[in-house]
Write an enzyme that holds these catalytic residues in place. Structure first.
Site, PDB file in Angstrom:
ATOM      1  N   CYS A 149       0.836  -1.204   0.000  1.00 20.69           N
ATOM      2  CA  CYS A 149       0.000   0.000   0.000  1.00 20.69           C
ATOM      3  C   CYS A 149       0.868   1.250   0.000  1.00 20.69           C
ATOM      4  CB  CYS A 149      -0.949   0.007   1.199  1.00 20.69           C
ATOM      5  SG  CYS A 149      -2.072   1.427   1.205  1.00 20.69           S
ATOM      6  N   CYS A 152      -0.638   4.111   2.036  1.00 16.81           N
ATOM      7  CA  CYS A 152      -0.510   3.917   3.482  1.00 16.81           C
ATOM      8  C   CYS A 152       0.913   4.179   3.969  1.00 16.81           C
ATOM      9  CB  CYS A 152      -0.881   2.483   3.866  1.00 16.81           C
ATOM     10  SG  CYS A 152      -2.424   1.863   3.190  1.00 16.81           S
ATOM     11  N   ASP A 153       1.889   3.678   3.223  1.00 13.20           N
ATOM     12  CA  ASP A 153       3.256   3.612   3.742  1.00 13.20           C
ATOM     13  C   ASP A 153       4.273   4.497   3.025  1.00 13.20           C
ATOM     14  OD1 ASP A 153       2.342   1.651   5.503  1.00 13.20           O
ATOM     15  OD2 ASP A 153       2.764   0.035   4.092  1.00 13.20           O
TER      16      ASP A 153
END
Length: 331
Positions: A149, A152-153
């Site tokens: 992701c 997300c990261d």
């Protein structure tokens, strides 16, 4: 938490334990509906809490300006669910029968008729699992340089101003690679064929980006490093030639698998396997094709796939469920 006696009947049964499941639990518990949430025991190979538990630092969930660990966040969800009266059961629902009401479900390892659990309503929040390639070294560097992701990261410190790799050739890969250019010094995109599957607009944007280099006919085969990912071994799919890239991040963008296998034949599913939700009274809802069964979170969302949107749809499912139950009782 020890299991409650079986068999049993519940008013609201929630299957799944990520932000969607626990938000639905919080709302239905506060409505005095006494929900029972089956959080799963390594369901889909992931710990209770779902995909968030595979993320080390969550920096885009409101209320945590310093960021929060994925597992820590899911534990906070659970504590809040329990505080308001949710019964959490650490078992996996492995079989369902939605053909008549009350609905029937069974736990993994207890699939005999005598073990049936019945429910007036069900909220499905089983999520989706990111596809992985399981290359050599993947487990070692998962969340230490390897992720599924980028949104997300991608902004975490270990990836900033570093060369990164995205694997995939579709719109998701193009979108994630473009997103990573905000933080990376360079983004390599590994495409296993000699062309992108992405739409022309997305493909053109990727090909023309100054920070992006597309490596055609390439796949990753091994991740190397010390404590963190430092190098990626790649292979040419045509010549089988092996080479290495000095990179600090590897992002899979090869799709997700919705955790809906037990619902096949019970609910309408999209061609890609995600649960179909329909409008109710002309507005978007979490209603599925079976009245009294609702779906929330990534199990029905193949567009946004974020913790915050999952939580929002968990709230929607709880409100839809509560109003539906009130309607049943008034008849």
């Amino acid at each position: 938490m020890s299991p409650i006696p079986h068999p049993q009947h519940v008013k609201v049964l929630i299957i799944g334990s990520g932000p969607a499941g626990h938000t639905a639990a919080i709302y239905t518990a506060r409505a005095n509906l006494n929900p029972v949430l089956y959080e799963g025991f390594l369901a889909a190979g992931v710990a209770a809490g779902g995909q968030l538990t595979t993320t080390t630092d969550v920096e885009n969930f409101p209320g945590f300006p310093a960021g929060v660990g994925g597992s820590e966040l899911t534990e906070l969800f659970k504590q809040q669910s329990v505080k308001f009266g949710t019964t959490v059961v650490t078992e996996t629902i492995s079989k369902v029968d939605f053909s008549s009401r009350p609905f029937k479900v069974w736990r993994e390892g207890f699939e005999d008729e005598k073990d049936v659990i019945t429910a007036d309503s069900i909220i499905i929040a089983t999520g989706a699992t990111a596809k992985r390639l399981n290359i050599v070294g993947e487990e070692t560097f998962w969340q230490a340089g390897i992720s599924a992701c980028a949104v997300c990261d991608g902004a975490v410190p270990i990836f900033r101003n570093k060369p990164l790799v995205v694997v995939g050739g579709g719109d998701s890969a193009s979108e994630e690679a473009t997103f990573l250019t905000k933080y990376a010094s360079k983004v390599y995109v590994l495409v296993r064929r000699d062309k992108l599957r992405a739409s022309k607009v997305m493909a053109d944007r990727l090909i023309n980006h100054p920070k992006v280099e597309i490596l055609w006919n390439k796949v990753p085969v091994e991740a190397k490093g010390d404590r963190l990912l430092k190098r990626l071994v790649i292979q040419d799919t045509v010549t089988e030639e092996i080479s290495e890239l000095d990179v600090n991040g590897l992002f899979y963008a090869i799709g997700h698998t919705p955790n809906t296998s037990i619902f096949k034949g019970q609910l309408d599913l999209h061609e890609n396997g995600y649960a179909v939700t329909k409008t109710n009274l002309g507005v978007p809802s979490t209603y599925t094709s079976v009245e009294g069964v609702f779906a929330a979170g990534d199990v029905q969302d193949f567009t946004y796939r974020q913790a915050i949107t999952a939580a929002g749809s968990g709230c929607m499912a709880a409100l839809d469920c509560e109003r539906w139950l009130e309607g049943q009782e008034s008849h």
